[in-house]
Design a protein around this motif. Sequence first.
Motif, PDB file in Angstrom:
ATOM      1  N   THR A  96       0.758  -1.139  -0.101  1.00 23.20           N
ATOM      2  CA  THR A  96       0.054   0.166  -0.085  1.00 23.20           C
ATOM      3  C   THR A  96       0.868   1.311  -0.154  1.00 23.20           C
ATOM      4  N   CYS A  97       2.187   0.972  -0.062  1.00 22.74           N
ATOM      5  CA  CYS A  97       3.173   2.038  -0.237  1.00 22.74           C
ATOM      6  C   CYS A  97       2.863   2.964   1.041  1.00 22.74           C
ATOM      7  N   TYR A  98       2.867   4.512   0.561  1.00 28.27           N
ATOM      8  CA  TYR A  98       2.685   5.459   1.813  1.00 28.27           C
ATOM      9  C   TYR A  98       1.221   5.653   2.481  1.00 28.27           C
ATOM     10  N   ALA A  99       0.444   5.156   1.578  1.00 26.35           N
ATOM     11  CA  ALA A  99      -1.054   5.375   2.006  1.00 26.35           C
ATOM     12  C   ALA A  99      -1.627   5.262   3.359  1.00 26.35           C
ATOM     13  N   LEU A 100      -1.000   4.254   3.990  1.00 24.26           N
ATOM     14  CA  LEU A 100      -1.463   3.927   5.337  1.00 24.26           C
ATOM     15  C   LEU A 100      -0.418   4.235   6.247  1.00 24.26           C
ATOM     16  N   GLY A 101       0.769   5.096   5.768  1.00 22.30           N
ATOM     17  CA  GLY A 101       1.766   5.324   6.677  1.00 22.30           C
ATOM     18  C   GLY A 101       2.888   4.737   5.798  1.00 22.30           C
ATOM     19  N   ASN A 102       4.166   5.124   6.372  1.00 23.52           N
ATOM     20  CA  ASN A 102       5.410   4.925   5.750  1.00 23.52           C
ATOM     21  C   ASN A 102       5.757   3.351   5.969  1.00 23.52           C
ATOM     22  N   PRO A 103       5.790   2.355   4.885  1.00 26.22           N
ATOM     23  CA  PRO A 103       5.648   1.096   4.810  1.00 26.22           C
ATOM     24  C   PRO A 103       7.396   0.681   5.246  1.00 26.22           C
ATOM     25  N   GLY A 104       8.080   1.473   5.126  1.00 26.40           N
ATOM     26  CA  GLY A 104       9.706   0.773   5.467  1.00 26.40           C
ATOM     27  C   GLY A 104       9.889  -0.473   4.748  1.00 26.40           C
ATOM     28  N   ALA A 105      10.658  -1.478   5.142  1.00 25.63           N
ATOM     29  CA  ALA A 105      11.091  -2.747   4.332  1.00 25.63           C
ATOM     30  C   ALA A 105      10.141  -3.402   3.715  1.00 25.63           C
ATOM     31  N   SER A 106       8.731  -3.126   4.227  1.00 24.53           N
ATOM     32  CA  SER A 106       7.981  -4.185   3.564  1.00 24.53           C
ATOM     33  C   SER A 106       7.410  -3.589   2.209  1.00 24.53           C
ATOM     34  N   SER A 107       7.941  -2.472   1.731  1.00 26.34           N
ATOM     35  CA  SER A 107       7.514  -1.848   0.493  1.00 26.34           C
ATOM     36  C   SER A 107       8.327  -2.382  -0.606  1.00 26.34           C
ATOM     37  N   ILE A 108       9.791  -2.969  -0.319  1.00 19.95           N
ATOM     38  CA  ILE A 108      10.802  -3.046  -1.236  1.00 19.95           C
ATOM     39  C   ILE A 108      10.861  -4.590  -1.595  1.00 19.95           C
ATOM     40  N   GLY A 109      10.920  -4.930  -2.757  1.00 19.33           N
ATOM     41  CA  GLY A 109      10.979  -6.375  -3.377  1.00 19.33           C
ATOM     42  C   GLY A 109      12.635  -6.663  -3.450  1.00 19.33           C
ATOM     43  N   TYR A 110      13.269  -7.028  -2.365  1.00 19.03           N
ATOM     44  CA  TYR A 110      14.777  -7.121  -2.149  1.00 19.03           C
ATOM     45  C   TYR A 110      15.420  -8.083  -3.303  1.00 19.03           C
ATOM     46  N   THR A 111      14.631  -9.377  -3.313  1.00 18.63           N
ATOM     47  CA  THR A 111      15.036 -10.457  -3.979  1.00 18.63           C
ATOM     48  C   THR A 111      14.949 -10.289  -5.554  1.00 18.63           C
ATOM     49  N   GLY A 112      14.321  -9.282  -5.971  1.00 18.98           N
ATOM     50  CA  GLY A 112      14.259  -9.220  -7.397  1.00 18.98           C
ATOM     51  C   GLY A 112      13.520 -10.295  -7.994  1.00 18.98           C
ATOM     52  N   GLU A 113      12.993 -11.168  -7.335  1.00 22.31           N
ATOM     53  CA  GLU A 113      12.250 -12.372  -8.102  1.00 22.31           C
ATOM     54  C   GLU A 113      11.082 -11.920  -8.942  1.00 22.31           C
ATOM     55  N   ARG A 114      10.494 -10.985  -9.041  1.00 25.73           N
ATOM     56  CA  ARG A 114       9.445 -10.578  -9.766  1.00 25.73           C
ATOM     57  C   ARG A 114       9.705  -9.285 -10.452  1.00 25.73           C
ATOM     58  N   GLU A 115      10.961  -8.942 -10.209  1.00 22.04           N
ATOM     59  CA  GLU A 115      11.269  -7.345 -10.969  1.00 22.04           C
ATOM     60  C   GLU A 115      11.449  -7.806 -12.614  1.00 22.04           C
ATOM     61  N   PRO A 116      10.930  -7.185 -13.339  1.00 21.24           N
ATOM     62  CA  PRO A 116      11.210  -7.133 -14.908  1.00 21.24           C
ATOM     63  C   PRO A 116      12.574  -7.137 -15.100  1.00 21.24           C
ATOM     64  N   ARG A 117      13.130  -7.457 -16.156  1.00 16.95           N
ATOM     65  CA  ARG A 117      14.590  -7.427 -16.524  1.00 16.95           C
ATOM     66  C   ARG A 117      14.766  -6.615 -17.722  1.00 16.95           C
ATOM     67  N   PHE A 118      14.045  -5.613 -18.002  1.00 17.48           N
ATOM     68  CA  PHE A 118      13.870  -4.728 -19.360  1.00 17.48           C
ATOM     69  C   PHE A 118      14.488  -3.280 -19.301  1.00 17.48           C
ATOM     70  N   PHE A 119      15.228  -3.386 -17.782  1.00 12.47           N
ATOM     71  CA  PHE A 119      15.821  -1.904 -17.679  1.00 12.47           C
ATOM     72  C   PHE A 119      17.267  -1.796 -18.044  1.00 12.47           C
ATOM     73  N   SER A 120      17.568  -0.621 -17.782  1.00 17.36           N
ATOM     74  CA  SER A 120      19.190  -0.470 -18.022  1.00 17.36           C
ATOM     75  C   SER A 120      20.082  -0.970 -17.090  1.00 17.36           C
ATOM     76  N   GLN A 121      21.356  -0.917 -17.162  1.00 15.18           N
ATOM     77  CA  GLN A 121      22.281  -1.790 -16.391  1.00 15.18           C
ATOM     78  C   GLN A 121      23.371  -0.308 -15.895  1.00 15.18           C
ATOM     79  N   ALA A 122      23.848  -0.533 -14.794  1.00 12.89           N
ATOM     80  CA  ALA A 122      24.785   0.544 -14.178  1.00 12.89           C
ATOM     81  C   ALA A 122      25.877   0.901 -15.114  1.00 12.89           C
ATOM     82  N   VAL A 123      26.231   2.207 -15.251  1.00 11.59           N
ATOM     83  CA  VAL A 123      27.389   2.641 -16.021  1.00 11.59           C
ATOM     84  C   VAL A 123      28.225   3.275 -14.984  1.00 11.59           C
ATOM     85  N   GLN A 124      29.576   3.545 -15.551  1.00 11.71           N
ATOM     86  CA  GLN A 124      30.520   4.694 -14.920  1.00 11.71           C
ATOM     87  C   GLN A 124      29.665   6.022 -15.246  1.00 11.71           C
ATOM     88  N   GLU A 125      29.770   6.996 -14.325  1.00  9.39           N
ATOM     89  CA  GLU A 125      29.343   8.338 -14.647  1.00  9.39           C
ATOM     90  C   GLU A 125      30.455   8.995 -15.172  1.00  9.39           C
TER      91      GLU A 125
END
Length: 655
Positions: free
Chosen positions: A301-330
């Motif tokens: 519910t993100c911030y709607a009911l209060g700051n959710p802290g760690a529960s709002s983050i998908g740390y493992t990336g199990e369900r994270e789509p893989r179509f974004f960029s990759q890190a590069v040197q600035e």
Amino acid sequence: MLLTPQSVELLAPAGTWEVLEAAVAAGADAVYLGGKRFNMRLHRTDTNFDDEKLARAVQYAHKHKVRLYITVNNLISEREIPGMRDYLRLLNQLQPDALIVQDLAVLELSRQLNMTVPLHASVMMNTHNEHSIKTLMDYGITRVVTNRELTLTQLRLLKERTGIELEYFVHGDMCVAHSGQCYHSGIVFGQSSNRGRCLKPCRWPYQLIDSATGRPAAADPGPYKLAMKDMCMYNALPELIQAGVCSFKIEGRMRTAAFVSRIVKLYRQAIDRYIADPTGYSLDPAGWQELYAYRSRDFSTCYALGNPGASSIGYTGEREPRFFSQAVQEAGLAVPAVLPAASIPPRPTVSQFPAERPTLAVRVAGIAALAAAFENGADVAYIGGEAFKPEEPLTLQEIKQAITLAGQYNTQVIVTTPRITMERETGELEQLFTCLEAVKPHGLLVANSGMLRLARQTTSLPVQADFSFNLFNHLTTAWLKANGASKATISLEAAFEQIAELAPGSHLPLEIIVHGALEAMVLDHCVPSAVLAGAPAHACSQLYPSQHYALLDSAGERHDIKIDQYARNHILFAKDLCLLTHLPALLSTGISNYRIEGQHYRPELVGLLTAAYRTELDRLSAGDAGSFDKNLLSRLGAASPRKLGIGAFRYRLSR
């Protein structure tokens, strides 16, 4: 509040005609979509609507008694103003039910063109306090898509105090950073999230490290430390409706027709059941099960009911789509800046530079750094705003001390405000502004339209607009001037060519940031607390008052995390900006105000940097273009806590 079927609007996204038809058929009250110009989600060429399809879409929606909103929510550069003007004329002829806008310039253009289409403030406008809303209402904004960080309690308060229509995201992909205040993609890739081209560095894997030792943090729930779960308010619809939100917005203009149809259908059924019988309403387990089974990421519910802290983050990336960029040197100092040859005279002369001596301002964290800046040639010191640990916020007595010190050096002290000013910060600033009216600093530097309004209403001090206004064109300077600003700061994402085009037509004196530790993102989410203790954000300052952390990306770049007095996280770029060697080109544009962002530096470094830039600005403005000390960069680099880079100057244009 008596509910009717018109009390709540279910607002669906549409990236293609197929999705538009599916959303309407599934029961959406309204649909939002974008054209092929000035629109978020510009990466995909197979989505969005060309001009002919926009006209057909308006007719199709109205035929089915569905409202249609068109997103015109990009920042626009100077050269894009004529195209935007033509596009707005076209959209006014098409008569959609509203335009969703971000750039303040569009408010100016709308008045010039006598447009009759209502305007809604995009979430990219970062609208999160009542004073900003009232300012926008003065310009005909009839609805605000509020910050995702606002709770339902805060939404109810804003509704009661302003009466404006509130639109709130209820389902879909969320940013971890405050919208409109994330510069990571724009500076690292030249693809701005504020111009519809975000490459989502918040979805990269990161390692949390101790910034002093470089060692990994003890606890590590997974690599995706900024990957917000998808928003889902299905289980909290009664609370959302009773908070006064009039429009329930589903995110996902890149989603398929099947996905959008399913989400719209389930929310439609739930909303209708609640309005028909609110006291007898209960959650439909089958609907929830279907929603959950077809989810992309896990839900929060993100911030709607209060700051959710760690529960709002998908740390493992199990369900994270893989179509974004990759890190590069600035881009480091060795990367050549893209400076159009026509804009850079081979040997600048006095006549090509501003007639007056260029002003050098330095942002500092405390009195010692302020003294170092003045001793080494700063004309202006910015103080106040966020205090990053271990620093403490400046007291009123210390502000008085700074003003006294400025008087001794015949310089100026400007008091700044935090970038994010929700209810608490706004209340505190109203008190501070009132006190400052008696103390008399030389001005205020504000970070959003609400604080510009509040400052003008409570003080007689000159008020400047900071970089967080995302200034990209001269029409925005006209808007700022009309609202009482005396000076404006150019966007961090603007490339040199865009700065050179903006400067001649500016309605205000312009300031540009040329050196310092810049912030890629500002978050209400506390990364260290969430990772190490699974704690909510407000434990951030209490758990780690003396330790400092950083995020290490897969390209080996370290992004320091700075924590302010409100427990917000400010994630720095890996390289600090350094445009010392590009001062000749900048001076040739006519800009005469330069700033060092030194609030993350020790006083000794503030003094060294101030002296270096003061010397260069004075030398160049005196017509001496040939005696730059090449060893100076090495000395600055050796003294800097991070490597130095050229930021957006790596690119010809920020797209």
